[in-house]
Write a protein that holds these residues in place. Structure first.
Motif, mmCIF file in Angstrom:
data_model
loop_
_atom_site.group_PDB
_atom_site.id
_atom_site.type_symbol
_atom_site.label_atom_id
_atom_site.label_comp_id
_atom_site.label_asym_id
_atom_site.label_seq_id
_atom_site.Cartn_x
_atom_site.Cartn_y
_atom_site.Cartn_z
ATOM 1 N N ALA A 75 -7.710 60.611 -3.590
ATOM 2 C CA ALA A 75 -6.700 60.785 -4.634
ATOM 3 C C ALA A 75 -6.235 59.440 -5.188
ATOM 4 O O ALA A 75 -6.053 59.289 -6.404
ATOM 5 N N ARG A 76 -6.045 58.455 -4.318
ATOM 6 C CA ARG A 76 -5.579 57.137 -4.766
ATOM 7 C C ARG A 76 -6.600 56.474 -5.681
ATOM 8 O O ARG A 76 -6.251 55.927 -6.720
ATOM 9 N N ARG A 77 -7.880 56.554 -5.305
ATOM 10 C CA ARG A 77 -8.915 55.931 -6.135
ATOM 11 C C ARG A 77 -9.091 56.653 -7.473
ATOM 12 O O ARG A 77 -9.440 56.028 -8.474
ATOM 13 N N LEU A 78 -8.857 57.965 -7.480
ATOM 14 C CA LEU A 78 -8.951 58.730 -8.723
ATOM 15 C C LEU A 78 -7.636 58.714 -9.502
ATOM 16 O O LEU A 78 -7.511 59.377 -10.533
ATOM 17 N N ARG A 79 -6.658 57.979 -8.980
ATOM 18 C CA ARG A 79 -5.340 57.826 -9.606
ATOM 19 C C ARG A 79 -4.626 59.167 -9.790
ATOM 20 O O ARG A 79 -4.027 59.434 -10.831
ATOM 21 N N MET A 80 -4.730 59.972 -8.751
ATOM 22 C CA MET A 80 -4.035 61.256 -8.732
ATOM 23 C C MET A 80 -2.788 61.104 -7.870
ATOM 24 O O MET A 80 -2.881 60.644 -6.723
ATOM 25 N N LEU A 187 -18.421 69.630 3.492
ATOM 26 C CA LEU A 187 -18.622 68.223 3.831
ATOM 27 C C LEU A 187 -19.373 67.488 2.720
ATOM 28 O O LEU A 187 -19.055 66.336 2.392
ATOM 29 N N PHE A 188 -20.372 68.148 2.144
ATOM 30 C CA PHE A 188 -21.116 67.536 1.049
ATOM 31 C C PHE A 188 -20.208 67.274 -0.154
ATOM 32 O O PHE A 188 -20.287 66.207 -0.787
ATOM 33 N N LEU A 189 -19.348 68.233 -0.476
ATOM 34 C CA LEU A 189 -18.435 68.074 -1.601
ATOM 35 C C LEU A 189 -17.498 66.884 -1.387
ATOM 36 O O LEU A 189 -17.260 66.093 -2.308
ATOM 37 N N PHE A 190 -16.973 66.747 -0.160
ATOM 38 C CA PHE A 190 -16.085 65.619 0.117
ATOM 39 C C PHE A 190 -16.855 64.303 0.095
ATOM 40 O O PHE A 190 -16.330 63.278 -0.370
ATOM 41 N N ALA A 192 -19.461 63.705 -1.761
ATOM 42 C CA ALA A 192 -19.685 63.435 -3.176
ATOM 43 C C ALA A 192 -18.414 62.917 -3.845
ATOM 44 O O ALA A 192 -18.458 61.976 -4.650
ATOM 45 N N LEU A 193 -17.271 63.506 -3.493
ATOM 46 C CA LEU A 193 -15.991 63.049 -4.046
ATOM 47 C C LEU A 193 -15.699 61.615 -3.634
ATOM 48 O O LEU A 193 -15.151 60.831 -4.425
ATOM 49 N N ILE A 196 -17.873 59.468 -5.919
ATOM 50 C CA ILE A 196 -17.344 59.494 -7.283
ATOM 51 C C ILE A 196 -16.066 58.667 -7.395
ATOM 52 O O ILE A 196 -15.870 57.918 -8.350
ATOM 53 N N SER A 197 -15.186 58.809 -6.390
ATOM 54 C CA SER A 197 -13.912 58.085 -6.420
ATOM 55 C C SER A 197 -14.123 56.576 -6.337
ATOM 56 O O SER A 197 -13.417 55.808 -6.995
ATOM 57 N N PHE A 198 -15.107 56.132 -5.536
ATOM 58 C CA PHE A 198 -15.402 54.705 -5.445
ATOM 59 C C PHE A 198 -15.935 54.169 -6.777
ATOM 60 O O PHE A 198 -15.538 53.091 -7.234
#
Length: 207
Positions: A75-80, A187-190, A192-193, A196-198
């Motif tokens: 969330a922090r990296r995606l600015r949420m 686990l795959f979704l997390f 991938a997230l 993406i966030s990085f």
């Protein structure tokens, strides 16, 4: 009228001392449970089958808490930003440690008892290799999840705790090599997230 997220946020701050006390109590009680379960299974006691059956459930609970510990970073990296994520951030370290305790139970039932009985096997199946590596990383992160380690290790603390981002893939391989299930998809979704966030975070820093 306060929203649910605001109520949870206020409760998390106001009752922080009680919540942390309860979590510490869980550490103590669950540690004794793990010891009792280990001796029951090792000596094939009356409750050994029940403790072995709970091992799979404990592994799933460990995954839930582990993924919850990843939420603040993503969330922090995606600015949420919202109140719920702030609560996750507030208790992130403890969420990770709770995950380790369930992982420890799972590991001791699935591998620990046999290691004591028969020693290290000559060959380790891939699923157990990935699981053992994830457990080893989780152990390192747990024993350094305290203020003393943060201060004394300096930049190496951040580098060590970056292992948590590799853990998601180790756990994923551990799970999917057993069987394809919703846990593998989650686990795959997390994972991938995380990627993406990085990428998003780096792109924003360059702008």
């Amino acid at each position: 009228m306060k929203t649910l997220s605001e109520i949870i946020f206020i409760f998390g701050i106001r009752e922080r001392r009680k919540i942390l006390f309860s979590i510490q109590g869980f550490y103590i009680i669950f540690s004794f449970l793990i010891l009792f379960a280990f001796f029951q299974v090792y000596h094939e006691g009356v409750f050994s089958s029940s403790f072995l059956s709970f091992s799979t459930i404990a592994g799933k609970i460990a995954i839930v808490f582990y993924l919850a510990s990843l939420v603040p970073g993503i969330a922090r990296r995606l600015r949420m930003h919202n109140k719920i994520i702030a609560v996750f951030m507030m208790y992130r370290r403890h969420i990770g440690v709770v995950s380790f305790f369930f992982m420890l139970y799972h590991y001791m039932m699935e591998r620990g008892v046999n290691l004591i009985r028969f020693g290290f096997p000559r060959a380790i199946p891939l699923t157990e290799f990935f699981g053992s590596m994830a457990f080893f990383f989780a152990f390192l992160l747990t024993v350094t999840s305290n203020d003393i380690s943060t201060k004394t290790m300096g930049i190496w603390w951040k580098r060590l705790h970056a292992l948590t981002y590799a853990m998601v893939w180790l756990i994923l391989f551990h799970v999917v090599l057993h069987r394809i299930s919703v846990w593998g998809v989650l686990l795959f979704l997390f994972g991938a997230l995380e990627g993406i966030s990085f990428i998003y975070h780096k792109s924003k820093r360059k702008m």
